[in-house]
Design an enzyme around this catalytic site. Sequence first.
Site: not given
Lengths: 249, 591
Positions: B282, B285, B308, B328, B367, B370, B375, B515
């Site tokens: 990141e 990037e 994230c 990102s 999560k 996720e 993908e 988090c």
Amino acid sequence: MAGQINNVGLIEVPMGITLREIIYEIGGGIKGGRQFKAVQTGGPSGGCLTAKHLDTAIDYDSLVAAGSMMGSGGMVVMDETSCMPAIAKFYLEFTCEESCGKCSPCRIGNKRLCEMLEKITDGRGTMEDLQELRNLAAVIKDTALCGLGQTSPNPVLSTLDNFWDEYVEHVVDKKCRAGVCKKLMRYEIDREKCIGCGKCAKGCPAEAITRTDYTAPGHKLASMVIDSEKCLKCGACIGGCKFGAISVK
Amino acid sequence: MINLTIDNKPVQVEEGTTILKAARQAGINIPTLCYFELNGMKFENKPGGCRVCVVEVKGRKNLAPACATDCMEGMEVFTHSARVINARKTVVELILSDHPNDCLQCEKNGDCELQALAKRLGIKEIPFKGAQSTYRKDATLSVERDMDKCVMCRRCETMCNKFQSVGALSGVNRGFQAVVAPAFEQNLGDSSCVNCGQCVQVCPVGALTLVDNIGDVMKAIADPTKKVVVQTAPAVRVALGEEFGMQPGEIVTGKMAAALRRLGFDYVFDTDWSADLTIMEEGTELLGRVKSFLAGDKNVKLPLFTSCCPGWVTFYEKNFPDLLDYPSTAKSPQQMFGAVAKNYFAQKIGVKREDLVVVSIMPCLAKKSECARDEFKVNGDPDVNFSLTTRELAHMIKQCNLDLNDMPEEDFDSPLGQSTGAAVIFGATGGVMEAAVRTAYEIYCGKPLPKIDLEAVRGIYGDSVRTATVDFNGLAVKVAICYGLSNARKLMEEVRNGNPNGYHFIEVMACPGGCIGGAGQPYHHGHSDIIQKRMEATYREDAGKPIRKSHENPDIIAIYKEYYGEPCGHLSHEQLHTHYFDKSDKIEATK
């Protein structure tokens, strides 16, 4: 002005006029010459006032002092054919429909009041239920968030105050003196009067009427009997009996 | 100032203080149910609906809800008169009369606020019997809904609408049938829900709970044909101890690693390691985009948003489909770990990818959704098979007859276990930003960062959006961070309107405090000081680490040398980066 009164409709009266003047002079008295029993003022959240309140002046404070309110300005007049626990239940059903559901006393409390009244009018109530009914009604009034919940128990509280005996009759004697609570009614055939023609049995939609093996003196056919468990309390038998042998108890 | 008495005790409070807060100030703890506050974190739910906090105010006709009634001069308040106690008990009895009361089988058993309230008020029986309101059950991959248990506190609704601006949940129906649900009786999964799970974190009862995957993980561990790898997120180690009676903020990294090993995981690794990897990708990037921008490329997308947080990712996919080029493309640390484990590590230990089961321990409910995204699968095999929350891990440890308190301190396994302080702070709001700055600065400027701690972006209290400008050798890099998706929405709208503040880099975390306040963490029941203590522990752990910058992690240096080549290189693009999808149809459907 509505209910069991001769002249119903929209009326305009000066503040301070008494209930008696409205009901008997403007309203023309009770229908069919029956006895006045109660008047519900202020709409569903108001209270039921009795004969002892007939000389109450109609203004905001006096109505509140008597246990009701001005509210919507509506008046529903009731005579001895009205059952007060059933009337309280009727109004609570309305409040349950109207509750928005935001606060717990109104959302759940009114539902429970309604269920307790149903239990009482079905003849399943106990004296403890009457105590609980009064406590719950008072708590809802004391804790509900808005005006709806704060006044919705009024019909319960005012009928408990003014018609306590009628509640006790439902609970202890399992009787509805107004003959409104169907589950408390008993249709009976006087076996001495019954000639055994069987017309009532033919007209009974529930097949609740059968023949006994008792023949009354002077009659040729055995008398009929009603099975209370099967009886729907529809009244078809009474209307058909020319001999006045069937009565409601 | 206002003077009043509460239970005959004189109290002086500022104007606008509620009776509830004045009483707390006086050491009188009036019970509540619907009321919920994350003190100092701009979250308050105050519908005044449950009526549990009612008190008697002298001269007032009816009882007053303490949470929603302001103190007045000369007020005399009684919080435990016979009238109040009777009303309060009756109200709770009413709530219980429309509740399944299946406490023994309930996910919230022991953590339920209604259960605690019934116990506190000494409720022995429920005098009211009658109908129960009942609703269709529903679940996403993260959240389960059993609205038969809903008490209409509306906390989830306030969280979803005000704090997150997601708008998936609202009050529907009226009267006895009133409940909180998605519009038009949609499934939650078909709504604007982003699976952040904060509705679960604030639900006082078991109406909203997590989807439990303990059984799946136990099964994988028991399967002799599988090698099971576990990774643990940064925020878990500062909260897990709470489930075992430890003080909030106790760091249990070593004990947790020991417990995981005893649960039967074959390799105990660390998401912190892949957080360092995330920073490499990141950060590179970010520098790439900034350099292109400085070179005059008008099409470069700035600011760069962090990616994230899966709640946040789903949020912008559903709400800002026109801005999908801004975040990102780096995968989240969970998914980077999964990709590395299933490709690099599986190969290294000679196991087929489908025989390697990757489990993550996360502070998060999103999560779970996720890791199920298409993908992140290769031929149907997910990079991360199962995601457990901190709470589930605690359950699992207890089920396996272990006590975290008794565990020795052990290390993570190698090579995916070593991490830096930069990775640790991913768990707290502002942490990803700070970690990225530590690395990006040194790569861009070619010299050590003068001050490692970027204090301007730290902290859970104060401004909704925190900003800082960092001097990168004369280039003023403007950064912004926030938690809570309603704040993120404001920043996204700013970007849509041409980024007037000229931000280069924006960090967003969906949950309160990042988090550490995640929906999978032990229930905080509104005590923001618990989140604060977890945050302090996070920075303590960072400060104690010998290496505090991601690019100095020797294992990270090694994997680039051995496998990936360079950050944002060809292989890393293939395995460590992702792309985003327009999911705005989920929003359009309810418009």
